[in-house]
Design an enzyme around this catalytic site. Structure first.
Site, short mmCIF file in Angstrom:
data_model
loop_
_atom_site.label_atom_id
_atom_site.label_comp_id
_atom_site.label_asym_id
_atom_site.label_seq_id
_atom_site.Cartn_x
_atom_site.Cartn_y
_atom_site.Cartn_z
N ARG A 1 0.83 -1.21 0.00
CA ARG A 1 0.00 0.00 0.00
C ARG A 1 0.87 1.27 0.00
NH1 ARG A 1 -3.04 2.76 4.53
NH2 ARG A 1 -4.80 3.83 3.56
N HIS B 1 0.52 4.14 -2.73
CA HIS B 1 0.24 5.53 -2.36
C HIS B 1 1.37 6.47 -2.78
CE1 HIS B 1 -3.34 5.25 0.64
NE2 HIS B 1 -3.42 4.32 -0.28
N VAL C 1 0.30 9.20 -6.42
CA VAL C 1 0.36 10.64 -6.14
C VAL C 1 1.60 11.23 -6.81
CG1 VAL C 1 0.47 12.41 -4.34
CG2 VAL C 1 -0.82 10.29 -3.93
N GLY D 1 3.36 10.36 -9.13
CA GLY D 1 4.36 9.41 -9.63
C GLY D 1 5.21 8.77 -8.54
N ASN E 1 -3.77 8.93 4.46
CA ASN E 1 -2.54 8.32 4.97
C ASN E 1 -2.37 8.42 6.48
OD1 ASN E 1 -1.83 7.74 2.34
ND2 ASN E 1 -0.54 9.55 2.08
N HIS F 1 -5.78 -6.28 -2.47
CA HIS F 1 -6.58 -6.41 -1.25
C HIS F 1 -6.82 -7.87 -0.87
CE1 HIS F 1 -8.36 -2.06 -1.64
NE2 HIS F 1 -7.13 -2.08 -1.15
N ASP G 1 -3.58 -14.57 -2.83
CA ASP G 1 -4.25 -15.57 -3.66
C ASP G 1 -5.39 -14.88 -4.41
OD1 ASP G 1 -6.29 -15.19 -1.79
OD2 ASP G 1 -5.72 -16.94 -0.61
#
Length: 303
Positions: free
Chosen positions: A40, A44, A48, A50, A72, A171, A231
């Site tokens: 993540r 993030h 934002v 690049g 954040n 996720h 998975d």
């Protein structure tokens, strides 16, 4: 993106990948959730302005950075792992490896350690010298905004609808705080009722994890049923109306993404291959190379 190469540091820092892998492994042994946190953190960073390591910069007197932007604050984790890797690298190959490349490699290791695909990471990014909380607030996709908006945020970076469906599959590991999906449980879109599409047994279990009071906002719920394993169960959950976030469940309700969800549900190999390819694309967004940017000495501050 010809300037990036998986072999970029082979001569200048031959131990790079080993050092990244070891540090991620140590953190993962202590806390498997760190894998999702590192993935993540990389997303993030890249979504934002690049992939230029801006998410790692601490606020200064004259710069409000991304760490404390709304998406954040009190939720991004893994900064310490990146700092530990940087400290080790400065011993073996000082002033050589960018923090952005460290984060990009750490995300790959995190996925692989969780049972996901392995891919060659093109390297040679430089670190940016600024960060913006405004950019983070505007550009990071929100779990409660319409899929059209999320797709627009991806396509503005040169990514495609397919990448939205594929990268959302990240996720398959990790947790979300209750406040990110609580309106689905009690007051969906102002109806005073739960989200009618949410599987009823999942609904009752989530309502007990996330009672309808502010005190439960930071409680955690797993993003899919195999929370530590990378998975394709995430996609099976969507087919069964058991996606946790609105933005996840929306993928099965939109013709542009539903076919991919169905493919990945039955074909984990296809998902792994596509995920690896989309991660390489993500890692190419808005990069600085050559004379642009710098190699930060410490990841939290510019030189």
């Amino acid at each position: 993106m010809g300037q990036l190469s998986p072999y970029y540091y082979d001569r200048s820092c031959p131990r790079l990948e080993m050092i990244v892998r070891y540090n991620v492994w140590v953190a993962f042994k202590k806390d498997t959730r760190i894998a999702a946190s590192l993935l993540r953190l990389h997303f993030h960073d890249c979504i934002v302005d690049g992939c230029e390591g801006s998410v790692l910069l601490d606020d200064t007197v004259d710069m409000k950075g991304e760490k404390n932007a709304l998406p954040n604050r009190n939720s991004l984790r893994g900064f310490d792992v990146i700092d530990n890797i940087k400290t080790d690298l400065e011993k073996f190959c000082p002033c050589t490896v960018s923090c952005t490349d460290i984060l990009t490699l750490a995300a790959r290791e995190a996925v692989y350690m969780s049972g996901g695909p392995y891919w060659a990471v093109p390297l040679g990014r430089k670190d940016g010298i600024t960060a913006s909380d405004k950019s983070a607030n505007e550009q990071i996709p929100s779990p409660i905004e319409p899929l059209d908006n999320i797709i627009a945020k991806f396509t503005s970076k040169g990514l495609e609808v397919k990448d939205v469906a594929v990268l959302s599959g990240g996720h398959t590991i990790g947790f979300a705080q209750c406040f990110t999906f609580k309106r689905r449980l009690f007051d969906f879109k102002g109806s005073g009722k739960p989200d009618p599409t949410l599987d009823t047994s999942l609904l009752s279990s989530l309502q007990s994890k996330c009672p309808n009071s502010d005190a439960s906002n930071t409680n955690l719920a797993p993003l899919d049923s195999t929370v530590d394993t990378f998975d394709n169960y995430y996609y099976a959950n969507l087919v069964n109306n058991s996606g946790l976030l609105e933005s996840d469940q929306a993928l099965i309700g939109d013709a542009r993404t539903a076919s991919l969800v169905n493919y990945y549900t039955t074909n984990p190999t296809l998902f792994f291959n596509d995920f690896a390819a989309s991660m390489v694309k993500l890692g190419n967004v808005g990069i600085l190379t050559g004379q642009s940017g710098q190699i930060r000495n410490k990841c939290g501050s510019v030189n």
